[in-house]
Design an enzyme around this catalytic site. Structure first.
Site, PDB file in Angstrom:
ATOM      1  N   GLU A  23     -10.477   8.393  11.926  1.00  0.00           N
ATOM      2  CA  GLU A  23     -11.893   8.047  11.809  1.00  0.00           C
ATOM      3  C   GLU A  23     -12.470   7.583  13.151  1.00  0.00           C
ATOM      4  O   GLU A  23     -13.688   7.572  13.334  1.00  0.00           O
ATOM      5  CB  GLU A  23     -12.089   6.964  10.752  1.00  0.00           C
ATOM      6  N   THR A  75      -6.420   5.318  13.246  1.00  0.00           N
ATOM      7  CA  THR A  75      -6.986   6.277  12.293  1.00  0.00           C
ATOM      8  C   THR A  75      -7.775   7.382  12.988  1.00  0.00           C
ATOM      9  O   THR A  75      -8.390   7.163  14.035  1.00  0.00           O
ATOM     10  CB  THR A  75      -7.918   5.551  11.314  1.00  0.00           C
ATOM     11  N   GLY A  98       0.812  -1.213   0.000  1.00  0.00           N
ATOM     12  CA  GLY A  98       0.000   0.000   0.000  1.00  0.00           C
ATOM     13  C   GLY A  98       0.843   1.259   0.000  1.00  0.00           C
ATOM     14  O   GLY A  98       2.076   1.227  -0.025  1.00  0.00           O
ATOM     15  N   ALA A 124      -1.801  -3.295   7.442  1.00  0.00           N
ATOM     16  CA  ALA A 124      -2.806  -3.944   6.599  1.00  0.00           C
ATOM     17  C   ALA A 124      -4.211  -3.783   7.173  1.00  0.00           C
ATOM     18  O   ALA A 124      -4.412  -3.883   8.382  1.00  0.00           O
ATOM     19  CB  ALA A 124      -2.476  -5.428   6.445  1.00  0.00           C
ATOM     20  N   ALA A 125      -5.164  -3.550   6.282  1.00  0.00           N
ATOM     21  CA  ALA A 125      -6.566  -3.412   6.695  1.00  0.00           C
ATOM     22  C   ALA A 125      -7.438  -3.296   5.454  1.00  0.00           C
ATOM     23  O   ALA A 125      -6.934  -3.049   4.348  1.00  0.00           O
ATOM     24  CB  ALA A 125      -6.759  -2.165   7.567  1.00  0.00           C
ATOM     25  N   LYS A 139     -11.471  -0.485  13.730  1.00  0.00           N
ATOM     26  CA  LYS A 139     -10.228   0.118  14.183  1.00  0.00           C
ATOM     27  C   LYS A 139     -10.267   0.429  15.680  1.00  0.00           C
ATOM     28  O   LYS A 139      -9.229   0.396  16.359  1.00  0.00           O
ATOM     29  CB  LYS A 139      -9.935   1.395  13.387  1.00  0.00           C
ATOM     30  N   TYR A 146     -15.677   0.614   9.444  1.00  0.00           N
ATOM     31  CA  TYR A 146     -14.217   0.701   9.447  1.00  0.00           C
ATOM     32  C   TYR A 146     -13.709   1.277  10.759  1.00  0.00           C
ATOM     33  O   TYR A 146     -12.805   0.730  11.402  1.00  0.00           O
ATOM     34  CB  TYR A 146     -13.745   1.573   8.284  1.00  0.00           C
ATOM     35  N   ASP A 174       1.362   3.606   2.428  1.00  0.00           N
ATOM     36  CA  ASP A 174       2.235   3.763   3.594  1.00  0.00           C
ATOM     37  C   ASP A 174       3.299   2.681   3.651  1.00  0.00           C
ATOM     38  O   ASP A 174       4.456   2.950   3.992  1.00  0.00           O
ATOM     39  CB  ASP A 174       1.403   3.728   4.874  1.00  0.00           C
TER      40      ASP A 174
END
Length: 356
Positions: free
Chosen positions: A134, A132, A11, A88-89, A159, A155, A13
């Site tokens: 979020e 995150t 990804g 990873a997610a 998290k 999501y 990052d």
């Protein structure tokens, strides 16, 4: 030589973090999912053929899956890393509403699978969890490490579970585990379905005559947007601290998607109102209106401060996407990277292996 293991290495990052760690002399291992087609375009330029290098390679990939306890344990036990960066997610917020069970399994339980394997390894491995902003959801800005979480998506809920599991393993087992509560961070390697990259890629496609409309959702959402390579530096700094602590990482400046459109289209003298149309399908069932980081703790305790500002981020992304389209960009983005980064991060590696 320190040894690091990165999940989510393919990804945005993960690819930048791999570059950073290799520049610091690490041996870097990454977990990728087994598939019939390659999804390694962001790290192809880092690949080292161990057959040719005869024991001198420092970059290795292993097959594993966040939903498979056995495969994750095997990689951790085989590599015995000093540091793990768990990135990873299923990380797309809008998609999480369509796939809530999968998001919970991979994003939430996947973290627990990693933590338990590290605990059983018993080596004292330091563990970074990509959390995150979020998590804050509908909490009033600015948000910091002390702000109560109010998640507004599957999501964010997944998290949140992962966040507390990281804390539980730290408090319950004395493990070195930390959460990096990263606010939005973008780059030319951002996935093309994320709104910032969707915009900058559309600008380039419009200029190239390959696209005439851009469909978006809520233009009034405000986010604290930073430049991804700087955020992976913060990840590394967290694991070098004497004591494990959670940190909120952001710029302390928030802009709306409408403002992002102004900057992106305005940079190349286009009026976004001629090209953008609203598609209700892109609205979330529950929206997060305003995220703004208070990065005081990271600024003072880690010494981390961002160098790239909002307008500069947009220019970097537009220049890179124009190059990918075979166009000649204004060049301000390239100049920003060349002037502000003189170490591991270079412009020519921004798009070296990205698809056109």
């Amino acid at each position: 030589m320190k040894k690091a293991l990165i999940t989510g290495i393919t990804g945005q990052d993960g690819s930048y973090l791999a570059e950073l760690l290799l520049s610091k002399g690490y041996e870097v291992h990454g977990i990728i999912r087994r598939a019939s087609t390659f999804n390694t375009k962001r790290i192809d330029h880092l690949y080292q053929d161990r057959h040719i290098l005869a024991g001198k390679a420092r970059f290795f990939l292993h097959h594993g899956d966040m939903s498979s306890t056995g495969s994750l344990g095997d990689v951790i036990y085989d590599t015995k890393p000093d540091e793990i960066y768990h990135l990873a997610a299923q990380s797309h917020v809008r998609v999480s509403f369509d796939m809530p069970d999968y998001t919970g399994d991979v994003t939430g339980l996947g973290t627990t699978r990693m933590l338990e394997a590290v605990r059983r390894l018993g080596k004292g491995t330091r563990f970074y969890q990509a959390s995150t902003s979020e998590l804050f959801g509908s909490a009033k800005p600015p948000q910091s490490e002390m702000t109560p979480f109010q998640p507004q998506s599957p999501y964010a809920a997944a998290k949140l579970y992962a966040y507390w599991m990281v804390n539980m393993y730290r408090e319950g087992y004395g493990m070195y585990t930390v959460n990096g509560i990263l606010f939005n961070h973008e780059s030319p390697r951002r996935g093309e379905t994320f709104v910032t990259r969707k915009i900058t890629r559309a600008v380039a496609a419009i200029l190239a005559g390959k696209q005439d409309k851009l469909f978006l959702g809520n233009l009034d959402s405000k986010r604290d947007w930073g430049y991804a390579p700087e955020y992976v530096e913060a990840m590394w700094m967290m694991l070098q601290s004497d004591e494990p602590e959670d940190y909120a990482i952001g710029t302390g400046e928030s802009r709306s998607i409408r403002e992002f459109l102004d900057e992106a289209f305005g940079y190349v003298d286009l009026d976004w109102k001629r090209y953008v149309e609203i598609d209700p399908r892109y609205f979330r069932p529950t929206e997060v209106d305003y995220l703004l980081c208070d990065p005081t703790k990271a600024n003072t305790k880690l010494g981390w401060k961002p160098k790239v500002q909002f307008k500069e981020l947009v220019r970097i992304m537009i220049d890179a996407d124009m190059e990918l389209m075979g166009l000649t960009p204004p060049g301000e983005g390239r100049k920003i990277v060349e002037e502000k980064f003189d170490g591991w991060h270079h412009w020519d590696e921004q798009t070296i292996s990205m698809e056109k």
